[in-house]
Design a protein around this motif. Structure first.
Motif, PDB file in Angstrom:
ATOM      1  N   GLN A 191       0.833  -1.196   0.000  1.00 55.49           N
ATOM      2  CA  GLN A 191       0.000   0.000   0.000  1.00 55.49           C
ATOM      3  C   GLN A 191       0.877   1.259   0.000  1.00 55.49           C
ATOM      4  O   GLN A 191       0.440   2.333   0.403  1.00 55.49           O
ATOM      5  CB  GLN A 191      -0.940   0.008   1.208  1.00 55.49           C
ATOM      6  N   ASP A 192       2.110   1.108  -0.437  1.00 52.51           N
ATOM      7  CA  ASP A 192       3.015   2.256  -0.461  1.00 52.51           C
ATOM      8  C   ASP A 192       2.479   3.344  -1.395  1.00 52.51           C
ATOM      9  O   ASP A 192       1.794   3.061  -2.381  1.00 52.51           O
ATOM     10  CB  ASP A 192       4.409   1.833  -0.922  1.00 52.51           C
ATOM     11  N   GLN A 193       2.822   4.585  -1.062  1.00 55.46           N
ATOM     12  CA  GLN A 193       2.415   5.732  -1.866  1.00 55.46           C
ATOM     13  C   GLN A 193       3.646   6.554  -2.213  1.00 55.46           C
ATOM     14  O   GLN A 193       4.549   6.710  -1.393  1.00 55.46           O
ATOM     15  CB  GLN A 193       1.414   6.606  -1.090  1.00 55.46           C
ATOM     16  N   ARG A 194       3.640   7.094  -3.412  1.00 55.94           N
ATOM     17  CA  ARG A 194       4.749   7.932  -3.875  1.00 55.94           C
ATOM     18  C   ARG A 194       4.188   9.251  -4.380  1.00 55.94           C
ATOM     19  O   ARG A 194       3.280   9.262  -5.232  1.00 55.94           O
ATOM     20  CB  ARG A 194       5.546   7.210  -4.962  1.00 55.94           C
ATOM     21  N   TYR A 195       4.737  10.345  -3.848  1.00 55.95           N
ATOM     22  CA  TYR A 195       4.288  11.693  -4.208  1.00 55.95           C
ATOM     23  C   TYR A 195       5.376  12.402  -5.009  1.00 55.95           C
ATOM     24  O   TYR A 195       6.568  12.284  -4.704  1.00 55.95           O
ATOM     25  CB  TYR A 195       4.015  12.523  -2.952  1.00 55.95           C
ATOM     26  N   PHE A 196       4.927  13.173  -5.996  1.00 51.06           N
ATOM     27  CA  PHE A 196       5.826  14.022  -6.775  1.00 51.06           C
ATOM     28  C   PHE A 196       5.184  15.406  -6.878  1.00 51.06           C
ATOM     29  O   PHE A 196       4.020  15.524  -7.271  1.00 51.06           O
ATOM     30  CB  PHE A 196       6.062  13.445  -8.173  1.00 51.06           C
ATOM     31  N   ASP A 197       5.932  16.435  -6.517  1.00 50.15           N
ATOM     32  CA  ASP A 197       5.432  17.805  -6.562  1.00 50.15           C
ATOM     33  C   ASP A 197       6.446  18.698  -7.253  1.00 50.15           C
ATOM     34  O   ASP A 197       7.660  18.597  -6.993  1.00 50.15           O
ATOM     35  CB  ASP A 197       5.172  18.339  -5.154  1.00 50.15           C
ATOM     36  N   VAL A 198       5.967  19.597  -8.093  1.00 53.19           N
ATOM     37  CA  VAL A 198       6.821  20.591  -8.726  1.00 53.19           C
ATOM     38  C   VAL A 198       6.059  21.911  -8.748  1.00 53.19           C
ATOM     39  O   VAL A 198       4.842  21.939  -8.959  1.00 53.19           O
ATOM     40  CB  VAL A 198       7.231  20.154 -10.163  1.00 53.19           C
ATOM     41  N   GLY A 199       6.766  23.002  -8.469  1.00 50.66           N
ATOM     42  CA  GLY A 199       6.103  24.304  -8.415  1.00 50.66           C
ATOM     43  C   GLY A 199       7.024  25.434  -8.817  1.00 50.66           C
ATOM     44  O   GLY A 199       8.257  25.325  -8.721  1.00 50.66           O
ATOM     45  N   VAL A 200       6.431  26.524  -9.288  1.00 52.46           N
ATOM     46  CA  VAL A 200       7.169  27.734  -9.647  1.00 52.46           C
ATOM     47  C   VAL A 200       6.353  28.938  -9.171  1.00 52.46           C
ATOM     48  O   VAL A 200       5.120  28.885  -9.094  1.00 52.46           O
ATOM     49  CB  VAL A 200       7.420  27.842 -11.167  1.00 52.46           C
ATOM     50  N   SER A 201       7.043  30.019  -8.845  1.00 52.07           N
ATOM     51  CA  SER A 201       6.379  31.267  -8.458  1.00 52.07           C
ATOM     52  C   SER A 201       7.321  32.431  -8.721  1.00 52.07           C
ATOM     53  O   SER A 201       8.534  32.246  -8.865  1.00 52.07           O
ATOM     54  CB  SER A 201       5.964  31.240  -6.983  1.00 52.07           C
ATOM     55  N   ALA A 202       6.753  33.626  -8.774  1.00 45.97           N
ATOM     56  CA  ALA A 202       7.542  34.845  -8.971  1.00 45.97           C
ATOM     57  C   ALA A 202       6.894  35.957  -8.157  1.00 45.97           C
ATOM     58  O   ALA A 202       5.714  36.264  -8.357  1.00 45.97           O
ATOM     59  CB  ALA A 202       7.598  35.220 -10.447  1.00 45.97           C
ATOM     60  N   ARG A 203       7.646  36.525  -7.218  1.00 45.43           N
ATOM     61  CA  ARG A 203       7.118  37.608  -6.383  1.00 45.43           C
ATOM     62  C   ARG A 203       7.669  38.945  -6.868  1.00 45.43           C
ATOM     63  O   ARG A 203       8.884  39.173  -6.873  1.00 45.43           O
ATOM     64  CB  ARG A 203       7.475  37.390  -4.916  1.00 45.43           C
ATOM     65  N   TYR A 204       6.762  39.831  -7.262  1.00 45.86           N
ATOM     66  CA  TYR A 204       7.113  41.166  -7.746  1.00 45.86           C
ATOM     67  C   TYR A 204       6.774  42.182  -6.667  1.00 45.86           C
ATOM     68  O   TYR A 204       5.620  42.295  -6.233  1.00 45.86           O
ATOM     69  CB  TYR A 204       6.355  41.480  -9.035  1.00 45.86           C
ATOM     70  N   ILE A 221       2.983  41.289  -5.592  1.00 53.30           N
ATOM     71  CA  ILE A 221       2.110  40.450  -6.408  1.00 53.30           C
ATOM     72  C   ILE A 221       2.862  39.163  -6.733  1.00 53.30           C
ATOM     73  O   ILE A 221       4.052  39.199  -7.057  1.00 53.30           O
ATOM     74  CB  ILE A 221       1.706  41.161  -7.714  1.00 53.30           C
ATOM     75  N   GLU A 222       2.181  38.013  -6.635  1.00 53.91           N
ATOM     76  CA  GLU A 222       2.864  36.750  -6.839  1.00 53.91           C
ATOM     77  C   GLU A 222       1.986  35.749  -7.592  1.00 53.91           C
ATOM     78  O   GLU A 222       1.038  35.200  -7.027  1.00 53.91           O
ATOM     79  CB  GLU A 222       3.292  36.136  -5.501  1.00 53.91           C
ATOM     80  N   PRO A 223       2.280  35.465  -8.860  1.00 61.78           N
ATOM     81  CA  PRO A 223       1.651  34.337  -9.545  1.00 61.78           C
ATOM     82  C   PRO A 223       2.403  33.052  -9.206  1.00 61.78           C
ATOM     83  O   PRO A 223       3.616  33.068  -8.980  1.00 61.78           O
ATOM     84  CB  PRO A 223       1.801  34.690 -11.031  1.00 61.78           C
ATOM     85  N   ALA A 224       1.683  31.924  -9.172  1.00 56.89           N
ATOM     86  CA  ALA A 224       2.309  30.644  -8.822  1.00 56.89           C
ATOM     87  C   ALA A 224       1.569  29.514  -9.511  1.00 56.89           C
ATOM     88  O   ALA A 224       0.372  29.611  -9.816  1.00 56.89           O
ATOM     89  CB  ALA A 224       2.299  30.444  -7.305  1.00 56.89           C
ATOM     90  N   ALA A 225       2.290  28.425  -9.765  1.00 54.72           N
ATOM     91  CA  ALA A 225       1.695  27.219 -10.351  1.00 54.72           C
ATOM     92  C   ALA A 225       2.326  26.002  -9.693  1.00 54.72           C
ATOM     93  O   ALA A 225       3.511  26.017  -9.322  1.00 54.72           O
ATOM     94  CB  ALA A 225       1.914  27.189 -11.863  1.00 54.72           C
ATOM     95  N   ASN A 226       1.534  24.932  -9.539  1.00 52.42           N
ATOM     96  CA  ASN A 226       2.008  23.724  -8.874  1.00 52.42           C
ATOM     97  C   ASN A 226       1.331  22.500  -9.481  1.00 52.42           C
ATOM     98  O   ASN A 226       0.144  22.542  -9.821  1.00 52.42           O
ATOM     99  CB  ASN A 226       1.704  23.803  -7.373  1.00 52.42           C
ATOM    100  N   HIS A 227       2.100  21.418  -9.643  1.00 52.65           N
ATOM    101  CA  HIS A 227       1.536  20.149 -10.089  1.00 52.65           C
ATOM    102  C   HIS A 227       1.882  19.071  -9.073  1.00 52.65           C
ATOM    103  O   HIS A 227       3.038  18.955  -8.631  1.00 52.65           O
ATOM    104  CB  HIS A 227       2.089  19.746 -11.459  1.00 52.65           C
ATOM    105  N   SER A 228       0.892  18.268  -8.669  1.00 50.16           N
ATOM    106  CA  SER A 228       1.083  17.201  -7.688  1.00 50.16           C
ATOM    107  C   SER A 228       0.583  15.886  -8.275  1.00 50.16           C
ATOM    108  O   SER A 228      -0.412  15.862  -9.011  1.00 50.16           O
ATOM    109  CB  SER A 228       0.325  17.496  -6.396  1.00 50.16           C
ATOM    110  N   ARG A 229       1.263  14.798  -7.905  1.00 47.28           N
ATOM    111  CA  ARG A 229       0.868  13.474  -8.360  1.00 47.28           C
ATOM    112  C   ARG A 229       1.122  12.467  -7.252  1.00 47.28           C
ATOM    113  O   ARG A 229       2.125  12.552  -6.533  1.00 47.28           O
ATOM    114  CB  ARG A 229       1.672  13.085  -9.598  1.00 47.28           C
ATOM    115  N   ARG A 230       0.190  11.518  -7.099  1.00 49.52           N
ATOM    116  CA  ARG A 230       0.390  10.418  -6.159  1.00 49.52           C
ATOM    117  C   ARG A 230       0.141   9.108  -6.887  1.00 49.52           C
ATOM    118  O   ARG A 230      -0.881   8.921  -7.548  1.00 49.52           O
ATOM    119  CB  ARG A 230      -0.556  10.518  -4.958  1.00 49.52           C
ATOM    120  N   ASN A 231       1.099   8.185  -6.756  1.00 49.38           N
ATOM    121  CA  ASN A 231       0.975   6.846  -7.319  1.00 49.38           C
ATOM    122  C   ASN A 231       0.913   5.835  -6.179  1.00 49.38           C
ATOM    123  O   ASN A 231       1.627   5.966  -5.179  1.00 49.38           O
ATOM    124  CB  ASN A 231       2.155   6.513  -8.225  1.00 49.38           C
TER     125      ASN A 231
END
Length: 407
Positions: free
Chosen positions: A355-368, A376-386
């Protein structure tokens, strides 16, 4: 709750007046580099530096239930007020912060959450080489849908959690030998009655002894122990999850020409459950944080952890978490900070099943930084669990736009 040693908690300092030219070096955090005309404004009164702030934003999440079998998307509106205060003297340092975080969903109001909390941290130098420190904290938070053991169906609201902790420590910093000893207690309280078997108190103790091999390199040994005591004698599966874990790590702490700083320790832990049906087990323990500064305005930060973690998973004899995080902070311009992150996490359940789980996360942001009062800060993130259990797999994207206002 992790079984790693309960070491000295470091909280990011509040930004104050700009640093002078001779103070700029590779150990200065990217957020704290001098930015004339863009320094956050603070209030100074009776020796305290106070910073009130409010963050607002909007976030789109394409999978709010963290399930590929029942995908729902929504737009979330955010508001996060906070106030921080600091008072420093020649031999003491007091920091405190209070905050709230409100999330309101456009279409799925059952997912609405309200978080709040506060902490107080104090350090007192009792002599030139010795210091005492303490921290008290309270947080009202909630269980995320994507958590490894999230325990609710899509129709149930997020479970609310009260977290209270206290820590007391002593430090000795000699010319050749150093010592840090800590005692801590943390209480985890799920407010819902059906999650009462997840309530627990964790007691921690650790002693870290170090020897300076040079001005730049030190080696250390850190024995630790903790004890997890659930509020109920048996969980929903009839298991007593009371566990005592002890072990030790050894490693190196370094500061190489201001380019490479931090410490990494590895060792072993031994988990001893009180339930006779749960066998004791050994495992690899690891903990570390290293910062590489190739340039003054670039920081590459590595974080590592491996250790025994609490579980109520059906059939699980124990749980071991492994985490690795890579973060990059870059000052692209004097008022623009760009960040990237990569995270890998493995949840290993001991037992006669996968029942093991594996997570992968990647994100980017820029603070002006628009000025001293607003960013002001836009940001994006992608998450995955297998997982071996297909019903636990998910992918999700989140994009957000935040604005911060400082007094």
């Amino acid at each position: 709750m992790s079984s790693r040693s309960f070491g000295l908690i470091v909280v990011a300092a509040l930004a104050t007046s700009p640093l002078s030219a001779q103070d700029i070096n590779r150990t200065t955090a990217i957020d704290d580099l001098p930015r004339p005309g863009y320094e956050p404004r603070t209030i100074r009164t009776n020796g305290f530096v106070i910073m009130p702030m409010i963050e607002t934003g909007i976030r789109f999440d394409n999978n709010i239930l963290a399930s590929d079998l029942n995908k729902r998307s929504d737009t979330i509106f955010l508001i996060e007020p906070s106030i921080e205060a600091r008072r420093e003297t020649g031999d003491s340092n007091l920091r405190t912060r209070a905050y709230a975080s409100l999330s309101r969903y456009g279409k799925n109001s059952r997912e609405n959450t309200s978080e709040f909390g506060a902490y107080l941290q104090y350090r007192k130098d009792v002599s030139q080489k010795q210091s005492l420190f303490t921290k008290l904290a309270y947080d009202r938070t909630f269980e995320r849908r994507g958590d490894p053991e999230a325990n609710f169906a899509s129709a149930r609201r997020p479970a609310l959690i009260d977290m209270t902790s206290a820590e007391l420590g002593y430090g000795h910093n000699g010319p050749r030998v150093g010592l840090v000893a800590t005692l801590g207690v943390a209480k985890l309280n799920y407010l819902s009655v059906e999650d009462a078997d997840r309530d627990m108190v964790t007691y921690r103790a650790a002693v870290k002894g170090s020897v300076n091999l040079s001005q730049r390199i030190a080696v250390f040994v850190q024995p630790f122990a903790n004890r997890r005591v659930p509020r109920l004698n048996r969980d929903r599966f009839g298991v007593n999850r009371t566990t005592t874990t002890y072990g030790a790590t050894t490693g190196v702490a370094l500061q190489v020409a201001d380019r490479l700083t931090g410490e990494v320790g590895v060792g072993l832990f031994h988990a001893d459950p009180e339930d006779l049906n749960l066998r004791p087990f050994y495992g690899l323990a690891a903990n570390g944080r290293v910062t590489w500064r190739p340039r003054t305005r670039t920081a590459v930060i590595f974080n590592l952890f491996r250790g025994d973690v609490a579980t109520i998973r059906s059939g699980a004899l124990g749980r071991i978490d492994s985490r690795f995080d890579l973060n990059i902070d870059q000052e692209a311009h004097h008022n623009l900070i760009v960040r990237g992150s990569l995270g890998i996490r493995n949840i290993h359940y001991r037992g006669g099943f996968d029942q093991d789980q594996r997570y992968f996360d990647v994100g980017v942001s820029a603070r002006y930084l628009a000025n001293r009062h607003m960013w002001i800060e836009p940001a994006a993130n992608h998450s995955r669990r297998n997982s071996a259990n297909a019903s636990e797999d998910f992918h999700k994207w989140r994009v957000a736009l935040k604005m911060g206002f400082i007094y």
